[in-house]
Design a protein around this motif. Structure first.
Motif, PDB file in Angstrom:
ATOM      1  N   PRO A 166       0.838  -1.203   0.000  1.00  0.00           N
ATOM      2  CA  PRO A 166       0.000   0.000   0.000  1.00  0.00           C
ATOM      3  C   PRO A 166       0.873   1.253   0.000  1.00  0.00           C
ATOM      4  N   ALA A 167       0.382   2.274  -0.624  1.00  0.00           N
ATOM      5  CA  ALA A 167       1.174   3.504  -0.790  1.00  0.00           C
ATOM      6  C   ALA A 167       1.201   4.299   0.512  1.00  0.00           C
ATOM      7  N   GLU A 168       1.898   3.769   1.492  1.00  0.00           N
ATOM      8  CA  GLU A 168       2.102   4.451   2.759  1.00  0.00           C
ATOM      9  C   GLU A 168       3.582   4.774   2.886  1.00  0.00           C
ATOM     10  N   GLN A 169       3.870   5.710   3.732  1.00  0.00           N
ATOM     11  CA  GLN A 169       5.263   6.008   4.031  1.00  0.00           C
ATOM     12  C   GLN A 169       5.704   5.085   5.158  1.00  0.00           C
ATOM     13  N   TYR A 170       6.705   4.286   4.913  1.00  0.00           N
ATOM     14  CA  TYR A 170       7.160   3.322   5.905  1.00  0.00           C
ATOM     15  C   TYR A 170       8.453   3.762   6.559  1.00  0.00           C
ATOM     16  N   HIS A 171       8.661   3.249   7.739  1.00  0.00           N
ATOM     17  CA  HIS A 171       9.959   3.252   8.408  1.00  0.00           C
ATOM     18  C   HIS A 171      10.114   1.843   8.962  1.00  0.00           C
ATOM     19  N   THR A 172      11.224   1.549   9.575  1.00  0.00           N
ATOM     20  CA  THR A 172      11.524   0.179   9.993  1.00  0.00           C
ATOM     21  C   THR A 172      10.413  -0.437  10.831  1.00  0.00           C
ATOM     22  N   LEU A 173       9.963   0.254  11.868  1.00  0.00           N
ATOM     23  CA  LEU A 173       8.955  -0.339  12.761  1.00  0.00           C
ATOM     24  C   LEU A 173       7.618  -0.535  12.064  1.00  0.00           C
ATOM     25  N   SER A 174       7.192   0.428  11.277  1.00  0.00           N
ATOM     26  CA  SER A 174       5.901   0.281  10.601  1.00  0.00           C
ATOM     27  C   SER A 174       5.960  -0.830   9.554  1.00  0.00           C
ATOM     28  N   PHE A 175       7.107  -0.976   8.896  1.00  0.00           N
ATOM     29  CA  PHE A 175       7.235  -2.039   7.908  1.00  0.00           C
ATOM     30  C   PHE A 175       7.207  -3.407   8.583  1.00  0.00           C
ATOM     31  N   ILE A 176       7.969  -3.580   9.661  1.00  0.00           N
ATOM     32  CA  ILE A 176       7.969  -4.858  10.383  1.00  0.00           C
ATOM     33  C   ILE A 176       6.553  -5.199  10.841  1.00  0.00           C
ATOM     34  N   ASN A 177       5.845  -4.195  11.281  1.00  0.00           N
ATOM     35  CA  ASN A 177       4.472  -4.409  11.735  1.00  0.00           C
ATOM     36  C   ASN A 177       3.576  -4.919  10.609  1.00  0.00           C
ATOM     37  N   ARG A 178       3.877  -4.569   9.378  1.00  0.00           N
ATOM     38  CA  ARG A 178       3.082  -5.004   8.227  1.00  0.00           C
ATOM     39  C   ARG A 178       3.447  -6.407   7.742  1.00  0.00           C
ATOM     40  N   VAL A 179       4.569  -6.926   8.190  1.00  0.00           N
ATOM     41  CA  VAL A 179       5.027  -8.220   7.684  1.00  0.00           C
ATOM     42  C   VAL A 179       4.003  -9.316   7.932  1.00  0.00           C
TER      43      VAL A 179
END
Length: 179
Positions: free
Chosen positions: A84-97
């Protein structure tokens, strides 16, 4: 385990250690190295390859797993379906895994058995999660987290705390550091 892990591993070993070391690793492990990215293979084959590489290079199995995880992150990311076209950082990306990426992987490969992430707590700057996998590759996960941070340009501190002695259950505390 999906073949893409094996094909990427062999490519990374060749790139980081050279073709001769890669071939010696395969020979010493009694492995033909005939993997396809869409095939499925026993994870113990990868464990044998890593153990063989450890014996050849003198690097510990744990450090080689971590090194592989860090190097493979951008390669795996490029093979994922559109995020999804969101702005990610490390923590938000890991949360999406767990919610997005592992779900998509299972759609693409119904026989896939990715590790499970249980999120215990999360704040703006800290994530505590449990990694659970019968494959016992917590150090690969550690490397993937480090590779994720490099990709997103984040400075992080990571604590890795084994919950079980066999590393099939590992707790990670990941803190996103500010300047």
């Amino acid at each position: 385990m999906k073949g893409i892990i094996f094909t990427e591993f062999l490519d990374i070993v060749e790139h980081q250690f050279g073709l001769q070391v890669c071939q010696q690793m395969l020979d010493d492990a009694g492995d033909q190295g005939s993997y396809t990215s869409v095939g499925s293979y026993d994870h113990r084959e990868l464990v044998r390859l890593i153990s063989s590489l450890s014996a050849i290079t003198g690097h510990s199995v744990a450090s080689l797993q971590e090194r592989f995880g860090e190097a493979v992150f951008p390669r795996l990311l490029s093979n994922l379906p559109e995020m999804p076209a969101e702005q990610y950082h490390t923590l938000s990306f890991i949360n999406r895994v767990e919610a997005h990426i592992h779900t998509e992987v299972k759609k693409l490969y119904p026989d896939a058995n990715p590790p499970k992430f249980d999120f215990l707590s999360q704040t703006e700057s800290t994530l505590i999660m449990d990694y659970k996998s019968a494959r016992c590759m917590g150090h690969v996960c550690l490397g993937l987290i480090k590779g994720c941070a490099v990709h997103f340009g984040d400075r992080i501190a990571i604590e890795m705390m084994p919950v079980s002695g066999q590393q099939d259950h590992v707790r990670f505390k990941v803190e996103r550091l500010t300047e």
